[in-house]
Design a protein around this motif. Structure first.
Motif, short mmCIF file in Angstrom:
data_model
loop_
_atom_site.label_atom_id
_atom_site.label_comp_id
_atom_site.label_asym_id
_atom_site.label_seq_id
_atom_site.Cartn_x
_atom_site.Cartn_y
_atom_site.Cartn_z
N ILE A 151 2.24 6.12 12.04
CA ILE A 151 3.45 5.21 12.19
C ILE A 151 3.35 3.99 11.03
O ILE A 151 4.33 3.40 10.91
CB ILE A 151 3.56 4.55 13.79
CG1 ILE A 151 5.15 4.17 13.87
CG2 ILE A 151 2.74 3.46 14.01
CD1 ILE A 151 6.09 5.24 14.26
N PHE A 152 1.94 3.53 11.10
CA PHE A 152 1.82 2.72 10.02
C PHE A 152 2.16 2.73 8.85
O PHE A 152 3.16 2.02 8.09
CB PHE A 152 0.16 1.84 10.18
CG PHE A 152 0.03 1.09 11.24
CD1 PHE A 152 0.76 1.56 12.72
CD2 PHE A 152 -0.87 -0.16 11.29
CE1 PHE A 152 0.36 0.51 13.72
CE2 PHE A 152 -0.93 -0.92 12.35
CZ PHE A 152 -0.32 -0.56 13.69
N PRO A 153 1.86 3.90 8.18
CA PRO A 153 2.41 3.98 6.61
C PRO A 153 3.90 4.23 6.65
O PRO A 153 4.60 3.93 5.68
CB PRO A 153 1.51 5.31 6.24
CG PRO A 153 0.30 5.33 6.92
CD PRO A 153 0.74 4.51 8.30
N PHE A 154 4.58 4.76 7.72
CA PHE A 154 5.98 4.92 7.76
C PHE A 154 6.81 3.65 7.99
O PHE A 154 7.53 3.39 7.36
CB PHE A 154 6.25 6.00 9.06
CG PHE A 154 7.69 6.01 9.38
CD1 PHE A 154 8.60 6.89 8.84
CD2 PHE A 154 8.51 5.01 10.24
CE1 PHE A 154 9.75 7.24 8.93
CE2 PHE A 154 9.90 5.32 10.50
CZ PHE A 154 10.39 6.14 9.72
N LEU A 155 6.01 2.61 8.70
CA LEU A 155 6.74 1.35 8.83
C LEU A 155 6.40 0.53 7.79
O LEU A 155 7.55 -0.34 7.21
CB LEU A 155 6.29 0.82 10.34
CG LEU A 155 6.81 1.45 11.40
CD1 LEU A 155 6.01 0.61 12.62
CD2 LEU A 155 8.29 1.47 11.58
N LEU A 156 5.13 0.20 7.40
CA LEU A 156 4.66 -0.80 6.52
C LEU A 156 4.66 -0.36 4.96
O LEU A 156 4.48 -1.18 4.12
CB LEU A 156 3.17 -1.30 6.75
CG LEU A 156 2.99 -2.01 8.34
CD1 LEU A 156 1.63 -1.94 8.88
CD2 LEU A 156 3.76 -3.13 8.29
N GLY A 157 4.55 0.89 4.81
CA GLY A 157 4.07 1.70 3.48
C GLY A 157 2.60 1.71 3.36
O GLY A 157 1.86 1.22 4.03
N ARG A 158 2.16 2.70 2.70
CA ARG A 158 1.08 3.07 2.48
C ARG A 158 -0.22 2.02 2.22
O ARG A 158 -1.20 1.86 2.44
CB ARG A 158 0.78 4.34 1.31
CG ARG A 158 -0.85 4.82 1.47
CD ARG A 158 -0.93 5.91 0.41
NE ARG A 158 0.17 7.17 0.64
CZ ARG A 158 0.13 7.83 1.54
NH1 ARG A 158 -1.08 8.32 2.27
NH2 ARG A 158 0.93 8.84 1.79
N SER A 159 0.21 1.31 1.20
CA SER A 159 -0.73 0.28 0.60
C SER A 159 -0.93 -0.89 1.97
O SER A 159 -1.96 -1.13 1.89
CB SER A 159 -0.24 -0.54 -0.53
OG SER A 159 -0.90 -1.41 -0.92
N LYS A 160 0.21 -1.39 2.45
CA LYS A 160 -0.10 -2.41 3.48
C LYS A 160 -0.83 -1.61 4.63
O LYS A 160 -1.65 -2.31 5.33
CB LYS A 160 1.36 -2.96 3.89
CG LYS A 160 1.07 -4.14 4.95
CD LYS A 160 -0.13 -5.28 4.52
CE LYS A 160 0.60 -6.31 3.80
NZ LYS A 160 -0.23 -7.40 3.55
N ALA A 161 -0.39 -0.51 4.89
CA ALA A 161 -1.04 0.27 6.12
C ALA A 161 -2.69 0.48 5.92
O ALA A 161 -3.66 0.23 6.63
CB ALA A 161 -0.55 1.62 6.43
#
Length: 260
Positions: A151-161
């Motif tokens: 869910i974090f890469p989905f919401l934030l994008g891979r780099s920020k996740a």
């Protein structure tokens, strides 16, 4: 139905069920009993036709400081404790994902570890400008939890996740809004005058339509989330036996003793 809770405070306000993390002496850290109670209240509210929305927040200035690492200090059978804890934790996360009610994270202050991952799983996240989010999993020798690896890469994008989940970088309230983690940032004095009236207004909407619409919004990701949670729990179980995790627990205990 909503009685006999100790680790959380549960209060029904018309069509809203308010669930507060309640361990202010430890910045609302969540222990094993807390996970059991969270699962119990989520299973109960799922069957309550009089509730349309569940709002999670914290007692005092913290949302939650995450998992209570001191809970394992006096355990005699560590293997049984780890196995049971893994089952309890997985059951709680499944209950969170399976709950048909609208789940709102009203993040009133610092939000760490499991607080951040549950907030990310919520249907709607509003946070105080005093809030921040952090997930110090790798620094503790463990791995992402509660579906955050998906869910974090989905919401934030891979780099920020990656910054958050691997390196433990802090996400401020305004960064959370900027990266679509939160949909609203409020000032603390607005809670009673603006935030709660708006949540009450939402809770009065047609309940069947709300529930069906939520199901449609979340249907495509549910299977993926469940797979992510199973993989995370398997990895967590192994990491709890690792030297890195054991060293982190020792260091945590030493820091606590030095403050006494």
């Amino acid at each position: 139905m909503y009685q006999d809770y100790k680790a959380i405070l549960v209060e029904k306000q018309d069509k809203i069920l308010v669930v507060k993390f309640n361990n202010p002496k430890k910045k609302n850290c969540v222990n094993r009993e807390g996970y059991i109670e969270l699962a119990r209240v989520l299973r109960a509210v799922a069957k309550d036709d009089t509730v349309t929305m569940v709002v999670f927040t914290g007692v005092g200035d913290f949302f939650t400081a995450g998992n209570d690492l001191s809970a394992s200090a006096n355990v005699t059978d560590m293997d049984a404790y780890i196995r049971e804890s893994n089952v309890i934790f997985k059951n709680m996360v499944h209950a969170y994902i399976e709950c048909p009610k609208i789940l709102v994270a009203l993040v009133n202050g610092p939000c760490i570890g499991i607080g951040t991952t549950l907030a990310g799983l919520s249907d709607m996240l509003w946070c105080s400008e005093n809030a921040y989010f952090t997930t110090p999993f790798v620094s503790l020798g463990i791995v992402p939890e509660a579906g955050s690896s998906y869910i974090f890469p989905f919401l934030l994008g891979r780099s920020k996740a990656t910054e958050m989940l691997l390196f433990g970088e802090k996400l401020t309230a305004h960064d959370a809004y900027h990266f679509n983690f939160a949909s609203r940032v409020y000032k603390p004095f607005e809670v009673d005058s603006l935030i709660w009236p708006k949540l009450i207004e939402y809770s009065q909407m047609p309940p069947e339509s709300l529930q069906i619409s939520k199901g449609l919004l979340r249907s495509q990701e549910k299977e993926i989330l469940m797979k992510a949670i199973d993989a995370e729990c398997d990895a967590l179980y192994k990491r709890f036996y690792s030297e890195e995790f054991m060293n982190a627990i020792i260091q945590f205990s030493m820091r606590k003793k030095s403050k006494l």
